[in-house]
Design a protein around this motif. Structure first.
Motif, PDB file in Angstrom:
ATOM      1  N   VAL A 140       0.508  -1.552  -0.163  1.00  0.00           N
ATOM      2  CA  VAL A 140       0.378  -0.150   0.111  1.00  0.00           C
ATOM      3  C   VAL A 140       0.447   1.327   0.153  1.00  0.00           C
ATOM      4  O   VAL A 140       1.436   1.780   0.806  1.00  0.00           O
ATOM      5  CB  VAL A 140      -1.290  -0.311   1.443  1.00  0.00           C
ATOM      6  N   PRO A 141       0.312   2.070  -0.734  1.00  0.00           N
ATOM      7  CA  PRO A 141       1.520   3.099  -1.167  1.00  0.00           C
ATOM      8  C   PRO A 141       1.559   3.478  -0.099  1.00  0.00           C
ATOM      9  O   PRO A 141       0.861   3.833   1.261  1.00  0.00           O
ATOM     10  CB  PRO A 141       0.655   3.706  -2.233  1.00  0.00           C
ATOM     11  N   LYS A 142       2.923   4.731  -0.065  1.00  0.00           N
ATOM     12  CA  LYS A 142       2.485   5.682   1.789  1.00  0.00           C
ATOM     13  C   LYS A 142       1.485   6.723   1.829  1.00  0.00           C
ATOM     14  O   LYS A 142       1.774   7.103   2.888  1.00  0.00           O
ATOM     15  CB  LYS A 142       4.218   6.420   1.950  1.00  0.00           C
ATOM     16  N   ASP A 143       1.640   7.267   0.433  1.00  0.00           N
ATOM     17  CA  ASP A 143       0.279   8.342   0.554  1.00  0.00           C
ATOM     18  C   ASP A 143      -1.098   7.777   0.549  1.00  0.00           C
ATOM     19  O   ASP A 143      -2.107   8.593   0.937  1.00  0.00           O
ATOM     20  CB  ASP A 143       0.355   8.716  -0.750  1.00  0.00           C
ATOM     21  N   CYS A 144      -1.236   6.375   1.458  1.00  0.00           N
ATOM     22  CA  CYS A 144      -2.598   6.067   1.675  1.00  0.00           C
ATOM     23  C   CYS A 144      -2.256   5.594   3.539  1.00  0.00           C
ATOM     24  O   CYS A 144      -1.644   5.640   4.007  1.00  0.00           O
ATOM     25  CB  CYS A 144      -3.082   5.061   1.273  1.00  0.00           C
ATOM     26  N   ILE A 145      -4.075   4.955   3.736  1.00  0.00           N
ATOM     27  CA  ILE A 145      -4.273   4.498   5.304  1.00  0.00           C
ATOM     28  C   ILE A 145      -4.392   3.043   4.539  1.00  0.00           C
ATOM     29  O   ILE A 145      -5.722   2.779   4.321  1.00  0.00           O
ATOM     30  CB  ILE A 145      -4.676   5.610   6.254  1.00  0.00           C
ATOM     31  N   ILE A 146      -4.333   2.383   5.700  1.00  0.00           N
ATOM     32  CA  ILE A 146      -4.991   1.097   5.911  1.00  0.00           C
ATOM     33  C   ILE A 146      -6.097   1.226   7.659  1.00  0.00           C
ATOM     34  O   ILE A 146      -5.378   1.223   8.172  1.00  0.00           O
ATOM     35  CB  ILE A 146      -3.434   0.096   6.100  1.00  0.00           C
ATOM     36  N   LEU A 147      -7.072   0.210   6.909  1.00  0.00           N
ATOM     37  CA  LEU A 147      -8.029   0.388   8.195  1.00  0.00           C
ATOM     38  C   LEU A 147      -7.931  -1.021   8.765  1.00  0.00           C
ATOM     39  O   LEU A 147      -8.205  -2.113   8.097  1.00  0.00           O
ATOM     40  CB  LEU A 147      -9.116   1.003   7.798  1.00  0.00           C
ATOM     41  N   THR A 148      -8.004  -1.213   9.668  1.00  0.00           N
ATOM     42  CA  THR A 148      -7.634  -3.138  10.118  1.00  0.00           C
ATOM     43  C   THR A 148      -8.718  -3.525  10.958  1.00  0.00           C
ATOM     44  O   THR A 148      -9.325  -2.561  11.936  1.00  0.00           O
ATOM     45  CB  THR A 148      -6.865  -3.145   9.951  1.00  0.00           C
ATOM     46  N   LEU A 149      -9.327  -4.569  10.765  1.00  0.00           N
ATOM     47  CA  LEU A 149      -9.870  -5.495  12.232  1.00  0.00           C
ATOM     48  C   LEU A 149     -10.363  -6.723  11.595  1.00  0.00           C
ATOM     49  O   LEU A 149      -9.784  -8.103  11.513  1.00  0.00           O
ATOM     50  CB  LEU A 149     -11.534  -4.289  12.284  1.00  0.00           C
ATOM     51  N   ALA A 150     -10.363  -7.332  13.161  1.00  0.00           N
ATOM     52  CA  ALA A 150     -10.703  -9.232  13.519  1.00  0.00           C
ATOM     53  C   ALA A 150      -9.338  -9.670  13.770  1.00  0.00           C
ATOM     54  O   ALA A 150      -8.177  -8.588  13.332  1.00  0.00           O
ATOM     55  CB  ALA A 150     -11.668  -9.458  12.613  1.00  0.00           C
ATOM     56  N   CYS A 151      -9.049 -10.550  13.476  1.00  0.00           N
ATOM     57  CA  CYS A 151      -7.976 -11.342  13.663  1.00  0.00           C
ATOM     58  C   CYS A 151      -6.757 -11.507  12.151  1.00  0.00           C
ATOM     59  O   CYS A 151      -5.126 -11.600  12.670  1.00  0.00           O
ATOM     60  CB  CYS A 151      -7.808 -12.585  13.932  1.00  0.00           C
ATOM     61  N   GLY A 152      -7.355 -11.334  10.892  1.00  0.00           N
ATOM     62  CA  GLY A 152      -7.032 -10.873   9.717  1.00  0.00           C
ATOM     63  C   GLY A 152      -5.755 -10.080   9.759  1.00  0.00           C
ATOM     64  O   GLY A 152      -4.750  -9.822   9.550  1.00  0.00           O
ATOM     65  N   LYS A 153      -5.458  -8.894  11.333  1.00  0.00           N
ATOM     66  CA  LYS A 153      -5.190  -8.211  10.904  1.00  0.00           C
ATOM     67  C   LYS A 153      -3.137  -8.790  11.602  1.00  0.00           C
ATOM     68  O   LYS A 153      -2.343  -7.766  11.459  1.00  0.00           O
ATOM     69  CB  LYS A 153      -5.438  -7.651  12.184  1.00  0.00           C
ATOM     70  N   TYR A 154      -3.002  -9.747  11.906  1.00  0.00           N
ATOM     71  CA  TYR A 154      -2.421 -10.266  12.359  1.00  0.00           C
ATOM     72  C   TYR A 154      -1.263 -10.912  11.415  1.00  0.00           C
ATOM     73  O   TYR A 154      -0.133 -10.790  11.936  1.00  0.00           O
ATOM     74  CB  TYR A 154      -1.984 -11.497  13.655  1.00  0.00           C
TER      75      TYR A 154
END
Length: 552
Positions: free
Chosen positions: A421-435
């Motif tokens: 993911v490019p550095k000018d983007c934000i990642i939202l995450t949830l659930a255990c997939g984040k690990y």
């Protein structure tokens, strides 16, 4: 008594088609048969209860709780104890007879409603054949597919509903839908289109239940706030709390306060560190390990105790079977179960004493921290800054990368995607997939962390609320936002979450690592045509496709 099992409710089902010898999750043919028959009983109960609802009669909440907990018991990686299932089956027959007598005579009774439970486990397993997914070979495959999709959505809803009810929160509308949804899976008069409508209705109820659970969690434990969490261990006795249940964690924290015992979260309990009413306990010292599928290796011979509060239990190794405990609907034959007392509370003294006896870790590890606590309240407190960053061109795109993790090869896709993911983007995450990537350093963007941990799987509501608020800020809709959803699924809560998003008309979701085996080609095509549901391919290709939308 042998049972010819067939189960395809989870992502790791054998051969991508169905488990027929033993479940990849560890479920035996015996447990599979008892679970099939329990679902059959719930369907029969629901036929009668739906008629009572249509008469305007109020349904006993004890019956609702039984159906909810029974659905949850059959969800993947929850309960593997045959005795528990037999007791649930016997109770189901008592309830069925009660509601059957309340309804009286009626016509067009499905077999699930007319069936009466046999007396012995052996005979129950013989009867279970008629409850099997593939028993009726003449059933239209699209009807079967939609019935199973509704059922699996209901199982996911039941997990969230159970958590909310434990905190004293519930919805009459959701409670009634358990019966309406289950009855629909037995009703031969319903067409494919009728069942599509019911599937979307299941999604609406999924939105309602995660909203209710969010209300319960944020009212009782307050809105999560950004919090750094140590992911290395500290010296001393300890208890690891796994699953999803905040109330169980609170009780354990209360009962261990001042006893010199460190409490670690595990798996989906990680977000608990952001809740003010939980993080106030100083002996909640960190998070242990990674996602659920690593537990056998991570728990092997550890000098402390584990409490499993909800799903994600794997077969315990002998090296820690004497120090792992279950509670709520979780269970494994031979594992000590902590039940509620008459007053509704639980006594964890046996766990506490065992943890003190084992002694814990011998020394501190060098602390290493990750950041959690970006639920909708915390994230939207930065809404103005986020909007300005988008308008100025500093922030190009949002990626919601999350869902259930699992052991299937190919899930490194999510790690690679996040890294790219490019550095000018934000990642939202949830659930255990984040690990798959939450211990990586993504840095900041205009003063904001580039990785925002929204919370548990049920916090899909937070993601939706954030997206809706941003859509309002930009005077558009969710599908026009610079937002891409990259979803990983494993079990039935992910099915409920997906249906929730579809019911909100969210389009263009990327789903993986493989598509559900219970989706027939026709049903899958419907989802592709109406919601642009897309199977994942490669991180490079999918990332390029997501960013191309911004150009258009």
């Amino acid at each position: 008594m042998s049972y010819d099992m067939f189960c395809y409710q989870c992502e790791q089902t054998a051969g991508g088609k169905g488990c027929t010898k033993i479940g990849v999750c560890g479920k035996t043919p015996e447990i599979a048969g008892l679970q099939d028959l329990l679902i059959y009983q719930l369907k029969g109960i629901s036929f009668y209860v739906k008629k009572l609802i249509e008469r305007g009669e109020k349904i006993d909440k004890a019956i609702v709780s039984f159906v909810e907990n029974s659905l949850f018991t059959t969800l993947t990686n929850v309960n593997f104890d045959a005795d528990v299932h037999v007791q649930l089956l016997k109770h189901s027959q008592e309830i069925k007879e009660k509601v059957r007598n309340m309804v009286g005579s009626c016509s067009d009774i499905p077999q699930a409603a007319s069936y009466n439970l046999s007396d012995t486990k052996e005979d129950m397993l013989k009867d279970a054949k008629q409850a099997g997914i593939m028993f009726d070979q003449s059933l239209d495959p699209d009807i079967r597919s939609l019935r199973q999709t509704i059922l699996y959505g209901l199982k996911g809803i039941s997990a969230y509903g159970h958590q909310a009810r434990e905190l004293g929160y519930y919805s009459d509308q959701i409670d009634e839908f358990y019966f309406r949804g289950l009855e629909a899976t037995t009703n031969d008069k319903l067409t494919v289109q009728d069942l599509i409508t019911m599937t979307m209705r299941t999604g609406e109820m999924s939105v309602a239940v995660i909203q209710k659970l969010d209300e319960a969690n944020t009212t009782i434990y307050k809105n999560p706030v950004p919090q750094k969490v140590n992911i290395n261990v500290k010296k001393g006795p300890f208890i690891i709390v796994s699953g999803h249940d905040l109330k169980d964690l609170e009780m354990i924290l209360e009962q261990t306060e001042g006893k010199g015992i460190n409490i670690y979260t595990h798996g989906e309990m990680l977000p608990c560190h952001g809740y003010p009413e939980l993080k106030k306990y100083k002996h909640l010292v960190g998070n242990f390990g990674g996602a659920w599928q690593d537990q056998q290796k991570e728990f092997d011979s550890i000098p402390g105790c584990i409490v499993m509060t909800t799903n994600c239990l794997m077969k315990p190794r002998e090296s820690y079977k004497d120090r792992i405990f279950s509670t709520n609907v979780v269970g494994w034959d031979g594992v000590k179960h902590i039940k509620k007392n008459i007053d509704g509370k639980k006594d964890f003294s046996e766990v506490i004493n065992k943890a003190l006896e084992l002694g814990g870790f011998a020394e501190d590890q060098t602390p290493k921290e990750i950041l959690v606590g970006f639920g909708h309240h915390a994230t939207l407190s930065y809404a103005g800054k986020i909007v300005d960053a988008v308008k100025s061109g500093k922030l190009r795109h949002f990626f919601l990368i999350g869902g259930c993790d699992g052991a299937r090869p190919g899930r490194n896709y999510y790690t690679e995607f996040a890294k790219r993911v490019p550095k000018d983007c934000i990642i939202l995450t949830l659930a255990c997939g984040k690990y798959r990537f939450n211990k990586l350093d993504f840095g900041e963007l205009d003063g904001l962390p580039r990785l925002l941990d929204i919370g548990q799987c049920n916090d899909a509501y937070s993601a939706v609320k954030i997206a809706l608020a941003l859509a309002d800020a930009f005077d558009t809709d969710i599908n026009s936002l610079p937002l891409s959803i990259i979803l990983s699924w494993y079990e039935q809560k992910a099915v409920a979450d997906l249906l929730a998003l579809l019911s909100l008309n969210v389009k263009g979701i990327y789903l993986g690592p493989v598509l559900p085996a219970f989706l027939s080609p026709t049903v899958l095509q419907y989802l592709v045509d109406n919601f642009c549901l897309t199977p994942i391919s490669t991180p490079e290709k999918d990332l390029e496709s997501c960013l191309e939308q911004d150009v258009k």
